[in-house]
Design a protein around this motif. Structure first.
Motif, PDB file in Angstrom:
ATOM      1  N   THR A  42      38.983  39.574  42.036  1.00  0.00           N
ATOM      2  CA  THR A  42      39.214  38.426  42.160  1.00  0.00           C
ATOM      3  C   THR A  42      38.389  37.238  41.746  1.00  0.00           C
ATOM      4  O   THR A  42      37.472  37.103  42.623  1.00  0.00           O
ATOM      5  CB  THR A  42      39.727  39.150  43.782  1.00  0.00           C
ATOM      6  OG1 THR A  42      40.929  39.531  43.392  1.00  0.00           O
ATOM      7  CG2 THR A  42      40.722  37.582  43.856  1.00  0.00           C
ATOM      8  N   ARG A  44      38.447  33.195  43.095  1.00  0.00           N
ATOM      9  CA  ARG A  44      39.369  32.886  44.558  1.00  0.00           C
ATOM     10  C   ARG A  44      39.816  31.189  43.656  1.00  0.00           C
ATOM     11  O   ARG A  44      38.704  31.172  43.000  1.00  0.00           O
ATOM     12  CB  ARG A  44      38.894  32.923  45.204  1.00  0.00           C
ATOM     13  CG  ARG A  44      38.495  34.041  46.226  1.00  0.00           C
ATOM     14  CD  ARG A  44      38.525  34.175  47.522  1.00  0.00           C
ATOM     15  NE  ARG A  44      37.577  34.161  47.957  1.00  0.00           N
ATOM     16  CZ  ARG A  44      36.743  33.297  48.766  1.00  0.00           C
ATOM     17  NH1 ARG A  44      37.071  33.323  49.315  1.00  0.00           N
ATOM     18  NH2 ARG A  44      35.923  32.902  49.170  1.00  0.00           N
ATOM     19  N   ARG A  45      40.592  30.702  44.525  1.00  0.00           N
ATOM     20  CA  ARG A  45      40.838  29.062  44.162  1.00  0.00           C
ATOM     21  C   ARG A  45      39.627  28.797  44.476  1.00  0.00           C
ATOM     22  O   ARG A  45      39.335  28.735  45.133  1.00  0.00           O
ATOM     23  CB  ARG A  45      42.514  28.875  45.685  1.00  0.00           C
ATOM     24  CG  ARG A  45      42.770  27.699  44.878  1.00  0.00           C
ATOM     25  CD  ARG A  45      44.367  27.571  45.288  1.00  0.00           C
ATOM     26  NE  ARG A  45      44.709  27.794  46.808  1.00  0.00           N
ATOM     27  CZ  ARG A  45      44.447  26.885  47.300  1.00  0.00           C
ATOM     28  NH1 ARG A  45      44.109  25.590  47.261  1.00  0.00           N
ATOM     29  NH2 ARG A  45      44.736  27.186  48.906  1.00  0.00           N
ATOM     30  N   GLU A  47      37.004  28.433  43.526  1.00  0.00           N
ATOM     31  CA  GLU A  47      35.993  28.785  42.706  1.00  0.00           C
ATOM     32  C   GLU A  47      35.620  28.493  41.263  1.00  0.00           C
ATOM     33  O   GLU A  47      36.315  28.204  40.151  1.00  0.00           O
ATOM     34  CB  GLU A  47      36.123  30.449  42.543  1.00  0.00           C
ATOM     35  CG  GLU A  47      34.517  31.154  42.385  1.00  0.00           C
ATOM     36  CD  GLU A  47      35.108  32.112  42.983  1.00  0.00           C
ATOM     37  OE1 GLU A  47      35.903  32.553  43.159  1.00  0.00           O
ATOM     38  OE2 GLU A  47      33.863  33.514  42.384  1.00  0.00           O
ATOM     39  N   GLU A  62      43.775  27.818  40.627  1.00  0.00           N
ATOM     40  CA  GLU A  62      44.880  29.070  41.824  1.00  0.00           C
ATOM     41  C   GLU A  62      44.286  29.784  41.610  1.00  0.00           C
ATOM     42  O   GLU A  62      43.623  30.049  40.041  1.00  0.00           O
ATOM     43  CB  GLU A  62      46.547  28.959  41.745  1.00  0.00           C
ATOM     44  CG  GLU A  62      46.225  29.170  39.401  1.00  0.00           C
ATOM     45  CD  GLU A  62      47.984  29.890  39.047  1.00  0.00           C
ATOM     46  OE1 GLU A  62      48.656  30.057  39.629  1.00  0.00           O
ATOM     47  OE2 GLU A  62      47.901  29.218  38.295  1.00  0.00           O
ATOM     48  N   GLU A  63      44.182  31.264  42.489  1.00  0.00           N
ATOM     49  CA  GLU A  63      43.349  31.683  42.434  1.00  0.00           C
ATOM     50  C   GLU A  63      44.288  33.073  41.305  1.00  0.00           C
ATOM     51  O   GLU A  63      44.435  33.050  40.268  1.00  0.00           O
ATOM     52  CB  GLU A  63      43.852  33.096  43.697  1.00  0.00           C
ATOM     53  CG  GLU A  63      43.943  34.752  43.265  1.00  0.00           C
ATOM     54  CD  GLU A  63      44.123  35.217  44.561  1.00  0.00           C
ATOM     55  OE1 GLU A  63      44.110  34.832  45.970  1.00  0.00           O
ATOM     56  OE2 GLU A  63      44.876  36.170  44.554  1.00  0.00           O
ATOM     57  N   ALA A 117      48.036  37.584  41.467  1.00  0.00           N
ATOM     58  CA  ALA A 117      47.378  36.546  42.006  1.00  0.00           C
ATOM     59  C   ALA A 117      47.501  37.913  43.431  1.00  0.00           C
ATOM     60  O   ALA A 117      48.484  39.053  43.544  1.00  0.00           O
ATOM     61  CB  ALA A 117      47.840  35.859  43.004  1.00  0.00           C
ATOM     62  N   ARG A 118      46.300  38.274  44.272  1.00  0.00           N
ATOM     63  CA  ARG A 118      47.144  39.418  45.244  1.00  0.00           C
ATOM     64  C   ARG A 118      47.838  39.727  46.153  1.00  0.00           C
ATOM     65  O   ARG A 118      47.991  40.748  46.586  1.00  0.00           O
ATOM     66  CB  ARG A 118      45.036  39.623  45.743  1.00  0.00           C
ATOM     67  CG  ARG A 118      43.771  39.402  45.567  1.00  0.00           C
ATOM     68  CD  ARG A 118      43.269  39.199  46.251  1.00  0.00           C
ATOM     69  NE  ARG A 118      42.862  37.892  47.002  1.00  0.00           N
ATOM     70  CZ  ARG A 118      42.011  37.277  47.604  1.00  0.00           C
ATOM     71  NH1 ARG A 118      40.621  37.706  47.990  1.00  0.00           N
ATOM     72  NH2 ARG A 118      42.332  35.882  48.085  1.00  0.00           N
ATOM     73  N   GLU A 136      40.399  34.633  53.322  1.00  0.00           N
ATOM     74  CA  GLU A 136      40.901  33.562  52.210  1.00  0.00           C
ATOM     75  C   GLU A 136      40.741  31.649  53.625  1.00  0.00           C
ATOM     76  O   GLU A 136      39.845  30.413  53.497  1.00  0.00           O
ATOM     77  CB  GLU A 136      42.427  33.055  51.855  1.00  0.00           C
ATOM     78  CG  GLU A 136      42.423  32.346  50.871  1.00  0.00           C
ATOM     79  CD  GLU A 136      41.238  32.561  49.671  1.00  0.00           C
ATOM     80  OE1 GLU A 136      40.969  33.466  49.455  1.00  0.00           O
ATOM     81  OE2 GLU A 136      41.323  31.852  49.026  1.00  0.00           O
ATOM     82  N   SER A 140      37.162  29.488  52.582  1.00  0.00           N
ATOM     83  CA  SER A 140      37.785  29.209  52.214  1.00  0.00           C
ATOM     84  C   SER A 140      36.543  28.509  50.689  1.00  0.00           C
ATOM     85  O   SER A 140      35.886  27.570  51.248  1.00  0.00           O
ATOM     86  CB  SER A 140      39.289  28.022  51.665  1.00  0.00           C
ATOM     87  OG  SER A 140      38.482  26.689  52.327  1.00  0.00           O
ATOM     88  N   GLY A 195      36.915  39.066  46.386  1.00  0.00           N
ATOM     89  CA  GLY A 195      36.153  38.271  45.796  1.00  0.00           C
ATOM     90  C   GLY A 195      34.809  38.235  45.749  1.00  0.00           C
ATOM     91  O   GLY A 195      34.530  38.637  46.480  1.00  0.00           O
TER      92      GLY A 195
END
Ligand code: SF4
Length: 223
Positions: A42, A44-45, A47, A62-63, A117-118, A136, A140, A195
Protein backbone atom coordinates in the motif's frame (compact mmCIF):
# COMPACT_ATOMS: atom_id res chain seq x y z
CA UNK A 1 16.39 -3.24 -40.23
CA UNK A 2 14.81 -2.86 -36.78
CA UNK A 3 11.32 -4.40 -36.65
CA UNK A 4 8.51 -1.90 -36.11
CA UNK A 5 7.04 -2.48 -32.70
CA UNK A 6 3.27 -2.71 -32.65
CA UNK A 7 2.73 -5.76 -30.48
CA UNK A 8 4.22 -7.15 -27.29
CA UNK A 9 7.50 -8.97 -27.93
CA UNK A 10 7.44 -10.48 -24.39
CA UNK A 11 10.90 -8.98 -23.78
CA UNK A 12 10.09 -8.37 -20.09
CA UNK A 13 11.33 -4.77 -20.02
CA UNK A 14 8.06 -3.39 -18.61
CA UNK A 15 7.90 -6.05 -15.87
CA UNK A 16 11.55 -5.37 -14.95
CA UNK A 17 10.91 -1.62 -14.65
CA UNK A 18 8.29 -2.10 -11.94
CA UNK A 19 5.01 -3.74 -10.96
CA UNK A 20 1.56 -2.36 -11.74
CA UNK A 21 -0.78 -0.34 -9.58
CA UNK A 22 -4.16 -2.00 -9.04
CA UNK A 23 -7.60 -0.79 -9.98
CA UNK A 24 -11.09 -1.68 -8.77
CA UNK A 25 -11.37 -4.04 -11.73
CA UNK A 26 -8.49 -6.03 -10.18
CA UNK A 27 -10.37 -6.59 -6.91
CA UNK A 28 -11.55 -9.98 -8.21
CA UNK A 29 -7.91 -11.17 -8.33
CA UNK A 30 -7.68 -10.52 -4.59
CA UNK A 31 -11.03 -12.19 -3.96
CA UNK A 32 -9.94 -15.23 -5.98
CA UNK A 33 -6.71 -15.50 -3.95
CA UNK A 34 -4.48 -14.93 -7.00
CA UNK A 35 -3.24 -11.75 -5.35
CA UNK A 36 -2.72 -12.19 -1.62
CA UNK A 37 -1.83 -9.66 1.08
CA UNK A 38 1.87 -10.53 0.99
CA UNK A 39 1.96 -9.84 -2.77
CA UNK A 40 0.74 -6.27 -2.27
CA UNK A 41 2.12 -2.96 -1.06
CA UNK A 42 0.00 0.00 0.00
CA UNK A 43 1.22 3.48 -0.89
CA UNK A 44 -0.63 5.93 1.30
CA UNK A 45 -2.19 9.28 0.43
CA UNK A 46 0.41 12.09 0.23
CA UNK A 47 3.30 9.58 0.28
CA UNK A 48 6.23 10.44 -2.01
CA UNK A 49 6.58 7.72 -4.64
CA UNK A 50 8.27 7.05 -7.96
CA UNK A 51 5.76 7.24 -10.79
CA UNK A 52 7.01 4.96 -13.58
CA UNK A 53 4.44 6.10 -16.13
CA UNK A 54 5.19 9.82 -15.64
CA UNK A 55 8.87 8.99 -14.91
CA UNK A 56 9.18 11.27 -11.85
CA UNK A 57 8.64 11.37 -8.10
CA UNK A 58 5.16 12.50 -7.11
CA UNK A 59 3.13 13.00 -3.96
CA UNK A 60 0.12 10.70 -4.21
CA UNK A 61 -3.21 12.51 -4.23
CA UNK A 62 -4.94 9.28 -3.23
CA UNK A 63 -4.00 5.92 -1.81
CA UNK A 64 -2.99 3.16 -4.17
CA UNK A 65 -2.14 -0.52 -3.89
CA UNK A 66 0.42 -2.08 -6.14
CA UNK A 67 2.02 -5.48 -6.59
CA UNK A 68 5.34 -5.74 -4.76
CA UNK A 69 8.76 -5.67 -6.40
CA UNK A 70 11.26 -8.48 -5.89
CA UNK A 71 13.60 -7.86 -2.94
CA UNK A 72 16.32 -5.32 -3.84
CA UNK A 73 15.05 -5.13 -7.44
CA UNK A 74 12.56 -3.06 -9.37
CA UNK A 75 11.11 -6.12 -11.18
CA UNK A 76 7.59 -7.29 -10.36
CA UNK A 77 7.48 -10.33 -8.03
CA UNK A 78 5.55 -12.30 -10.68
CA UNK A 79 8.21 -11.76 -13.34
CA UNK A 80 10.12 -14.92 -14.19
CA UNK A 81 13.57 -13.77 -15.30
CA UNK A 82 14.46 -17.16 -16.83
CA UNK A 83 11.60 -17.14 -19.32
CA UNK A 84 10.94 -13.36 -19.35
CA UNK A 85 7.36 -14.43 -18.62
CA UNK A 86 4.61 -13.55 -16.16
CA UNK A 87 3.68 -16.18 -13.58
CA UNK A 88 0.06 -14.94 -13.54
CA UNK A 89 -0.17 -14.02 -17.23
CA UNK A 90 -3.75 -15.24 -17.74
CA UNK A 91 -4.87 -13.26 -14.68
CA UNK A 92 -2.54 -10.25 -15.00
CA UNK A 93 -3.96 -6.95 -13.72
CA UNK A 94 -5.52 -4.21 -15.83
CA UNK A 95 -2.39 -2.06 -16.22
CA UNK A 96 -0.39 -5.01 -17.55
CA UNK A 97 -3.12 -5.78 -20.07
CA UNK A 98 -3.37 -2.23 -21.43
CA UNK A 99 0.33 -1.38 -21.37
CA UNK A 100 1.75 -1.00 -24.87
CA UNK A 101 5.35 0.14 -24.56
CA UNK A 102 5.34 1.52 -28.11
CA UNK A 103 2.34 3.76 -27.28
CA UNK A 104 1.84 4.74 -23.63
CA UNK A 105 -1.33 6.79 -24.26
CA UNK A 106 -3.61 3.90 -23.32
CA UNK A 107 -2.00 3.31 -19.94
CA UNK A 108 -1.85 7.05 -19.26
CA UNK A 109 -5.63 7.14 -19.66
CA UNK A 110 -6.35 4.37 -17.16
CA UNK A 111 -3.53 4.34 -14.65
CA UNK A 112 -4.76 7.15 -12.39
CA UNK A 113 -8.46 6.27 -12.50
CA UNK A 114 -10.48 3.94 -10.28
CA UNK A 115 -7.53 2.95 -8.18
CA UNK A 116 -8.01 0.15 -5.70
CA UNK A 117 -7.75 1.15 -2.01
CA UNK A 118 -7.70 -0.83 1.23
CA UNK A 119 -11.25 0.26 1.98
CA UNK A 120 -12.37 -1.66 -1.14
CA UNK A 121 -10.99 -4.88 0.35
CA UNK A 122 -12.11 -4.73 4.01
CA UNK A 123 -15.68 -4.87 5.19
CA UNK A 124 -16.66 -1.48 6.64
CA UNK A 125 -17.30 -2.71 10.19
CA UNK A 126 -14.33 -5.09 10.47
CA UNK A 127 -11.75 -4.74 13.24
CA UNK A 128 -8.92 -4.49 10.69
CA UNK A 129 -10.63 -1.58 8.93
CA UNK A 130 -10.87 0.27 12.26
CA UNK A 131 -7.17 -0.33 13.02
CA UNK A 132 -6.11 0.78 9.53
CA UNK A 133 -8.29 3.91 9.77
CA UNK A 134 -6.84 4.77 13.19
CA UNK A 135 -3.29 4.39 11.84
CA UNK A 136 -4.15 6.62 8.89
CA UNK A 137 -5.56 9.27 11.18
CA UNK A 138 -2.66 9.23 13.67
CA UNK A 139 0.19 8.83 11.14
CA UNK A 140 -1.00 10.69 8.05
CA UNK A 141 1.56 11.79 5.48
CA UNK A 142 -0.09 15.20 5.35
CA UNK A 143 1.03 15.74 8.98
CA UNK A 144 4.41 14.04 8.37
CA UNK A 145 5.10 16.39 5.44
CA UNK A 146 4.11 19.46 7.43
CA UNK A 147 6.43 18.58 10.34
CA UNK A 148 9.29 17.45 8.07
CA UNK A 149 9.24 20.73 6.13
CA UNK A 150 9.41 22.77 9.35
CA UNK A 151 12.14 20.60 10.90
CA UNK A 152 14.25 20.83 7.75
CA UNK A 153 13.75 24.58 7.45
CA UNK A 154 14.97 25.44 10.96
CA UNK A 155 18.58 25.19 12.11
CA UNK A 156 17.14 24.69 15.63
CA UNK A 157 13.79 22.94 15.04
CA UNK A 158 11.01 23.53 17.54
CA UNK A 159 10.75 20.88 20.23
CA UNK A 160 6.98 20.30 19.67
CA UNK A 161 7.69 19.54 15.99
CA UNK A 162 10.45 17.08 16.86
CA UNK A 163 8.33 15.47 19.56
CA UNK A 164 5.32 15.34 17.26
CA UNK A 165 7.21 13.51 14.53
CA UNK A 166 8.98 11.21 17.00
CA UNK A 167 5.57 10.37 18.46
CA UNK A 168 4.25 9.43 15.03
CA UNK A 169 7.27 7.22 14.29
CA UNK A 170 6.78 5.45 17.64
CA UNK A 171 3.04 5.04 17.13
CA UNK A 172 3.51 3.71 13.60
CA UNK A 173 5.96 1.05 14.78
CA UNK A 174 3.88 0.31 17.90
CA UNK A 175 0.70 -0.38 15.93
CA UNK A 176 2.58 -2.77 13.63
CA UNK A 177 4.11 -4.63 16.54
CA UNK A 178 0.83 -4.83 18.41
CA UNK A 179 -0.96 -6.37 15.41
CA UNK A 180 1.95 -8.72 14.75
CA UNK A 181 1.95 -9.90 18.39
CA UNK A 182 -1.78 -10.54 18.29
CA UNK A 183 -2.12 -12.13 14.85
CA UNK A 184 1.37 -13.29 13.80
CA UNK A 185 1.11 -11.16 10.65
CA UNK A 186 4.34 -11.13 8.65
CA UNK A 187 6.14 -7.88 7.82
CA UNK A 188 5.01 -8.09 4.18
CA UNK A 189 1.40 -8.30 5.30
CA UNK A 190 1.94 -5.35 7.66
CA UNK A 191 3.23 -3.29 4.71
CA UNK A 192 0.01 -4.03 2.87
CA UNK A 193 -2.12 -3.13 5.92
CA UNK A 194 -0.23 0.02 7.03
CA UNK A 195 2.04 0.87 4.08
CA UNK A 196 5.79 1.14 4.59
CA UNK A 197 6.95 2.29 8.01
CA UNK A 198 7.82 5.95 8.55
CA UNK A 199 11.29 4.71 9.42
CA UNK A 200 11.63 3.65 5.76
CA UNK A 201 9.84 6.56 4.09
CA UNK A 202 11.05 9.61 6.05
CA UNK A 203 14.30 9.83 4.02
CA UNK A 204 12.06 10.73 1.05
CA UNK A 205 11.03 13.78 3.09
CA UNK A 206 14.69 14.64 3.76
CA UNK A 207 14.93 13.16 7.28
CA UNK A 208 16.65 10.03 8.45
CA UNK A 209 15.46 8.48 11.71
CA UNK A 210 17.87 7.28 14.39
CA UNK A 211 16.75 5.44 17.49
CA UNK A 212 18.73 6.55 20.55
CA UNK A 213 18.41 6.01 24.30
CA UNK A 214 16.64 9.37 24.50
CA UNK A 215 14.15 8.44 21.76
CA UNK A 216 13.94 9.04 18.02
CA UNK A 217 16.28 11.64 16.52
CA UNK A 218 16.19 13.07 13.00
CA UNK A 219 19.11 13.81 10.70
CA UNK A 220 18.60 16.08 7.70
CA UNK A 221 19.63 14.37 4.49
CA UNK A 222 20.37 15.45 0.92
CA UNK A 223 17.38 14.66 -1.24
S1 SF4 B 1 1.89 -8.99 -13.16
FE1 SF4 B 1 2.94 -10.10 -14.79
S2 SF4 B 1 2.71 -8.81 -16.63
FE2 SF4 B 1 2.30 -7.53 -14.83
S3 SF4 B 1 4.27 -6.56 -14.32
FE3 SF4 B 1 4.07 -8.42 -13.08
S4 SF4 B 1 5.13 -10.00 -14.29
FE4 SF4 B 1 4.70 -8.31 -15.67
Amino acid sequence: MEKEKNKCQRCGTCCRKGPPGLHREDKRLYEQGILQKEHLLTLRREELVRDNVMDRTIRLSEEMIRIRSKRHETACIFFDGKTSGCQIYEARPLECRVLECWDVNKIRRVYATDRLARSDLFSPDSAIKQIVDEHEEQCSYARVAELAVRIRANAEPDRPDLEGLAGMVGLDLGMRKSLQDRTGAENLVLEFLFGRSLFKTLPGFGLEVRETEEGYRFLKTDR
